[in-house]
Write a protein that holds these residues in place. Structure first.
Motif, PDB file in Angstrom:
ATOM      1  N   GLY A   4       0.830  -1.191   0.000  1.00 33.70           N
ATOM      2  CA  GLY A   4       0.000   0.000   0.000  1.00 33.70           C
ATOM      3  C   GLY A   4       0.865   1.240   0.000  1.00 33.70           C
ATOM      4  O   GLY A   4       2.083   1.153   0.061  1.00 33.70           O
ATOM      5  N   LEU A   5       0.226   2.370  -0.081  1.00 33.18           N
ATOM      6  CA  LEU A   5       0.953   3.627  -0.164  1.00 33.18           C
ATOM      7  C   LEU A   5       1.477   4.003   1.214  1.00 33.18           C
ATOM      8  O   LEU A   5       0.713   4.071   2.176  1.00 33.18           O
ATOM      9  CB  LEU A   5       0.030   4.734  -0.673  1.00 33.18           C
ATOM     10  N   LEU A   6       2.750   4.229   1.260  1.00 31.32           N
ATOM     11  CA  LEU A   6       3.335   4.653   2.523  1.00 31.32           C
ATOM     12  C   LEU A   6       2.992   6.113   2.778  1.00 31.32           C
ATOM     13  O   LEU A   6       2.637   6.508   3.879  1.00 31.32           O
ATOM     14  CB  LEU A   6       4.843   4.459   2.461  1.00 31.32           C
ATOM     15  N   ILE A   7       3.097   6.912   1.716  1.00 34.33           N
ATOM     16  CA  ILE A   7       2.693   8.315   1.820  1.00 34.33           C
ATOM     17  C   ILE A   7       1.831   8.646   0.620  1.00 34.33           C
ATOM     18  O   ILE A   7       1.982   8.037  -0.440  1.00 34.33           O
ATOM     19  CB  ILE A   7       3.914   9.265   1.936  1.00 34.33           C
ATOM     20  N   ARG A   8       0.951   9.593   0.800  1.00 33.24           N
ATOM     21  CA  ARG A   8      -0.060   9.817  -0.233  1.00 33.24           C
ATOM     22  C   ARG A   8       0.526  10.396  -1.516  1.00 33.24           C
ATOM     23  O   ARG A   8       1.570  11.053  -1.479  1.00 33.24           O
ATOM     24  CB  ARG A   8      -1.173  10.708   0.294  1.00 33.24           C
ATOM     25  N   SER A   9      -0.135  10.165  -2.643  1.00 31.78           N
ATOM     26  CA  SER A   9       0.353  10.723  -3.896  1.00 31.78           C
ATOM     27  C   SER A   9      -0.026  12.197  -3.979  1.00 31.78           C
ATOM     28  O   SER A   9      -0.896  12.681  -3.259  1.00 31.78           O
ATOM     29  CB  SER A   9      -0.182   9.928  -5.090  1.00 31.78           C
ATOM     30  N   ILE A  10       0.669  12.912  -4.867  1.00 32.92           N
ATOM     31  CA  ILE A  10       0.405  14.351  -4.973  1.00 32.92           C
ATOM     32  C   ILE A  10      -0.178  14.683  -6.333  1.00 32.92           C
ATOM     33  O   ILE A  10       0.000  13.940  -7.296  1.00 32.92           O
ATOM     34  CB  ILE A  10       1.697  15.175  -4.716  1.00 32.92           C
ATOM     35  N   GLU A  11      -0.867  15.825  -6.385  1.00 27.29           N
ATOM     36  CA  GLU A  11      -1.547  16.210  -7.629  1.00 27.29           C
ATOM     37  C   GLU A  11      -0.564  16.927  -8.563  1.00 27.29           C
ATOM     38  O   GLU A  11      -0.402  16.563  -9.723  1.00 27.29           O
ATOM     39  CB  GLU A  11      -2.732  17.112  -7.292  1.00 27.29           C
ATOM     40  N   HIS A  12       0.043  17.979  -8.036  1.00 26.25           N
ATOM     41  CA  HIS A  12       1.068  18.709  -8.802  1.00 26.25           C
ATOM     42  C   HIS A  12       2.285  18.862  -7.907  1.00 26.25           C
ATOM     43  O   HIS A  12       2.126  19.201  -6.738  1.00 26.25           O
ATOM     44  CB  HIS A  12       0.600  20.127  -9.165  1.00 26.25           C
ATOM     45  N   GLY A  13       3.443  18.685  -8.457  1.00 25.34           N
ATOM     46  CA  GLY A  13       4.626  18.901  -7.617  1.00 25.34           C
ATOM     47  C   GLY A  13       5.766  17.986  -7.979  1.00 25.34           C
ATOM     48  O   GLY A  13       5.912  17.591  -9.143  1.00 25.34           O
ATOM     49  N   THR A  14       6.591  17.643  -6.994  1.00 24.82           N
ATOM     50  CA  THR A  14       7.814  16.889  -7.252  1.00 24.82           C
ATOM     51  C   THR A  14       7.958  15.763  -6.241  1.00 24.82           C
ATOM     52  O   THR A  14       7.733  15.967  -5.048  1.00 24.82           O
ATOM     53  CB  THR A  14       9.039  17.828  -7.137  1.00 24.82           C
ATOM     54  N   VAL A  15       8.347  14.607  -6.748  1.00 30.81           N
ATOM     55  CA  VAL A  15       8.718  13.502  -5.863  1.00 30.81           C
ATOM     56  C   VAL A  15      10.221  13.278  -6.039  1.00 30.81           C
ATOM     57  O   VAL A  15      10.694  13.072  -7.157  1.00 30.81           O
ATOM     58  CB  VAL A  15       7.965  12.204  -6.216  1.00 30.81           C
ATOM     59  N   ILE A  16      10.930  13.368  -4.941  1.00 29.20           N
ATOM     60  CA  ILE A  16      12.367  13.068  -4.984  1.00 29.20           C
ATOM     61  C   ILE A  16      12.527  11.683  -4.359  1.00 29.20           C
ATOM     62  O   ILE A  16      12.282  11.502  -3.171  1.00 29.20           O
ATOM     63  CB  ILE A  16      13.185  14.125  -4.215  1.00 29.20           C
ATOM     64  N   ASP A  17      12.899  10.736  -5.193  1.00 27.00           N
ATOM     65  CA  ASP A  17      12.945   9.336  -4.770  1.00 27.00           C
ATOM     66  C   ASP A  17      14.407   8.855  -4.764  1.00 27.00           C
ATOM     67  O   ASP A  17      15.292   9.520  -5.314  1.00 27.00           O
ATOM     68  CB  ASP A  17      12.107   8.507  -5.759  1.00 27.00           C
ATOM     69  N   HIS A  18      14.614   7.693  -4.188  1.00 22.44           N
ATOM     70  CA  HIS A  18      15.954   7.078  -4.130  1.00 22.44           C
ATOM     71  C   HIS A  18      16.992   7.989  -3.476  1.00 22.44           C
ATOM     72  O   HIS A  18      18.168   7.982  -3.847  1.00 22.44           O
ATOM     73  CB  HIS A  18      16.430   6.667  -5.540  1.00 22.44           C
ATOM     74  N   ILE A  19      16.520   8.773  -2.528  1.00 23.83           N
ATOM     75  CA  ILE A  19      17.466   9.597  -1.762  1.00 23.83           C
ATOM     76  C   ILE A  19      18.278   8.663  -0.864  1.00 23.83           C
ATOM     77  O   ILE A  19      17.721   7.737  -0.276  1.00 23.83           O
ATOM     78  CB  ILE A  19      16.694  10.620  -0.891  1.00 23.83           C
ATOM     79  N   PRO A  48      12.457   0.413   2.650  1.00 17.96           N
ATOM     80  CA  PRO A  48      13.153  -0.627   1.887  1.00 17.96           C
ATOM     81  C   PRO A  48      12.935  -0.415   0.386  1.00 17.96           C
ATOM     82  O   PRO A  48      11.792  -0.320  -0.070  1.00 17.96           O
ATOM     83  CB  PRO A  48      12.469  -1.926   2.349  1.00 17.96           C
ATOM     84  N   GLY A  49      14.005  -0.264  -0.386  1.00  7.62           N
ATOM     85  CA  GLY A  49      13.889  -0.053  -1.827  1.00  7.62           C
ATOM     86  C   GLY A  49      13.833  -1.383  -2.553  1.00  7.62           C
ATOM     87  O   GLY A  49      14.066  -2.430  -1.957  1.00  7.62           O
ATOM     88  N   GLU A  50      13.540  -1.311  -3.874  1.00  4.30           N
ATOM     89  CA  GLU A  50      13.440  -2.565  -4.620  1.00  4.30           C
ATOM     90  C   GLU A  50      14.824  -3.154  -4.879  1.00  4.30           C
ATOM     91  O   GLU A  50      15.031  -4.343  -4.784  1.00  4.30           O
ATOM     92  CB  GLU A  50      12.735  -2.336  -5.959  1.00  4.30           C
ATOM     93  N   GLU A  51      15.759  -2.305  -5.226  1.00  5.19           N
ATOM     94  CA  GLU A  51      17.061  -2.829  -5.634  1.00  5.19           C
ATOM     95  C   GLU A  51      18.137  -2.678  -4.566  1.00  5.19           C
ATOM     96  O   GLU A  51      18.800  -3.628  -4.194  1.00  5.19           O
ATOM     97  CB  GLU A  51      17.538  -2.127  -6.912  1.00  5.19           C
ATOM     98  N   MET A  52      18.274  -1.483  -4.070  1.00  2.36           N
ATOM     99  CA  MET A  52      19.486  -1.276  -3.262  1.00  2.36           C
ATOM    100  C   MET A  52      19.193  -0.739  -1.865  1.00  2.36           C
ATOM    101  O   MET A  52      19.319   0.434  -1.598  1.00  2.36           O
ATOM    102  CB  MET A  52      20.435  -0.356  -4.004  1.00  2.36           C
TER     103      MET A  52
END
Lengths: 152, 309
Positions: A4-19, A48-52
């Motif tokens: 499930g979603l850990l944090i909610r999705s956003i309508e407009h904006g930026t997702v910074i992932d794999h930090i 926990p990420g998928e790869e690393m």
């Protein structure tokens, strides 16, 4: 953890992932999120990420990043990805790219460097990868760790 | 002619070809450094900006310029200048660049010369920036080795304070360009920094480390002595013990190689006993003389372009 979603999705904006795990707070500082911020911001740390292994995620509503912010993020988290979201869709996705040279975004750690003496010159570093290593263009001082603390 | 540098900031900017070209010209200019009249830089003006005290570097640039028929202007003491009023180096450089054809700069902050070169419309020569670079010292050291012995495949012992001495750091890098075998001789607390040692080893040259001066006498062509400074030691007794063990006397020189040369950037304070001055190995005064033709060659290259000589 259940799916499930850990944090909610956003309508407009930026997702910074794999930090890089543990760097989310530094990323927020880079993009200027503080107690005066009114936008919706979601932060997940040590996911926990998928790869690393573990990663951090920052989502911010109604905001896109400029190149200077992206350069700063690349220094502390060279594998981060930037997702631009419009109407809940990812309209652009890219991995940050470590610039070969940076100017005016990191302070030299050598107190006796000319860039720390009130001269009108901006700090400048050449950047090497794996691990991220900064070498001052002026005094040759090397910054290898805790780069986030030196960000201007 | 390949010399391409517009400014002289760090030895790292030099290729081996640049160095060889400077040395070829320096050799031709030795006569001029000894007093044969020359008007190569007539009408040219050199500005000497020394924000820190220096006697021989300043004098030798001044001598080099005047021997070439040029003239020099001097900032004088920092206390009496606009610097004391709080003017930035960037402003001073732009102002002085309007008066002179080249600027020689010594400054207490690392990177000052690099920054100055970015603001200057005329060539900038770094005459020492904090604990950073002092490339003309390195060039004259290399030149001395070339003139008094040879550069290729030479064995050099760097002796004394290898931790804080900027002179030995940049000399070591420069020697690596020529495939030298380098012996590092220092007390344990003043060893060459690890990052420099690893850079040297990466350039595929042989580096050996010892704390005993007598270990290297029979192996080296060059003994490069440096000053061990009292303030590096917490206890005066410790300083005296260490300084005493790196004191070169003429009695120690039996069994050295015939072609040995002994160098020192000067001033010396007891590292080399005056009895060594009379031996056939002493080259430190010759070394300080060579500072003039080497700086002359640099000034000519910077001020007159490539095709004059």
């Amino acid at each position: 953890m259940k799916d499930g979603l850990l944090i909610r999705s956003i309508e407009h904006g930026t997702v910074i992932d794999h930090i890089t795990a543990g760097q989310a707070l530094s990323v927020m500082r880079i993009i200027g999120i503080n107690n005066g911020t009114s936008a919706v911001v979601s932060v997940a740390m040590n996911v926990p990420g998928e790869e690393m292994g573990l990663k951090d995620i920052v989502k911010i509503e109604g905001r896109e990043l400029d190149s200077r912010e992206v350069d700063k993020i690349s220094l502390i988290s060279p594998d981060a990805t930037i997702n631009i979201i419009r109407d809940y869709d990812v309209v652009s996705k890219y991995t940050v790219e470590l610039p070969s040279e940076i100017r005016g975004i990191v302070r030299c750690r050598n107190p006796n460097c000319i860039t720390n003496t009130g001269e009108p010159v901006a700090s400048a570093f050449t950047v090497a990868k794996d691990p991220v290593t900064l070498r001052c263009r002026y005094c040759d001082h090397i910054i290898l760790s805790d780069i986030a603390e030196q960000l201007i | 002619m390949s010399f391409s540098l517009r400014h002289v900031i760090s030895m790292k900017d030099f290729t081996r070809e640049d160095i060889d070209e400077i040395f070829e010209l320096a050799e031709r200019l030795e006569r001029v450094a000894s007093g044969v009249p020359c008007r190569l830089l007539e009408d040219k003006l050199l500005a000497l900006l020394f924000y820190e005290p220096s006697t021989r570097t300043r004098l030798s640039f001044d001598a080099a310029m005047k021997r070439l028929g040029g003239a020099s202007i001097d900032l004088g003491s920092v206390e009496a200048s606009s610097v004391a009023k709080g003017e930035t180096l960037a402003d001073t450089i732009r102002v002085v660049g309007g008066y002179a054809d080249a600027i020689v700069l010594r400054h207490p902050s690392e990177g000052a010369a690099r920054m100055a070169s970015e603001y200057s419309r005329v060539p900038v020569v770094n005459a020492g920036d904090g604990v950073g670079h002092h490339p003309t010292q390195t060039l004259l050291d290399l030149y001395t080795i070339k003139r008094e012995n040879r550069l290729d495949g030479i064995s050099v012992a760097l002796v004394g304070d290898l931790r804080y001495g900027r002179t030995v750091h940049s000399l070591a890098y420069a020697l690596a360009l020529y495939g030298a075998r380098i012996y590092l001789v220092s007390p344990p607390q003043l060893r060459m920094p690890e990052h420099i040692k690893s850079d040297l080893l990466e350039s595929n040259i042989v580096v050996e480390e010892t704390s005993r001066l007598e270990d290297v006498f029979e192996s080296v062509n060059v003994l490069y002595m440096t000053r061990i400074q009292r303030e590096r030691f917490a206890e005066p007794s410790e300083y005296l013990a260490v300084a005493g063990s790196y004191r070169l006397t003429s009695e120690m020189l039996s069994g050295v190689r015939d072609d040995l040369i002994i160098m020192h950037p000067l001033p010396r304070v007891g590292e080399i006993d005056s009895s060594v001055d009379e031996t056939p190995y002493a080259r430190y005064f010759k070394q300080s003389f060579y500072g003039v033709p080497v700086r002359m060659a640099l000034l000519v290259k910077l001020l007159e372009g490539r095709d004059l000589v």
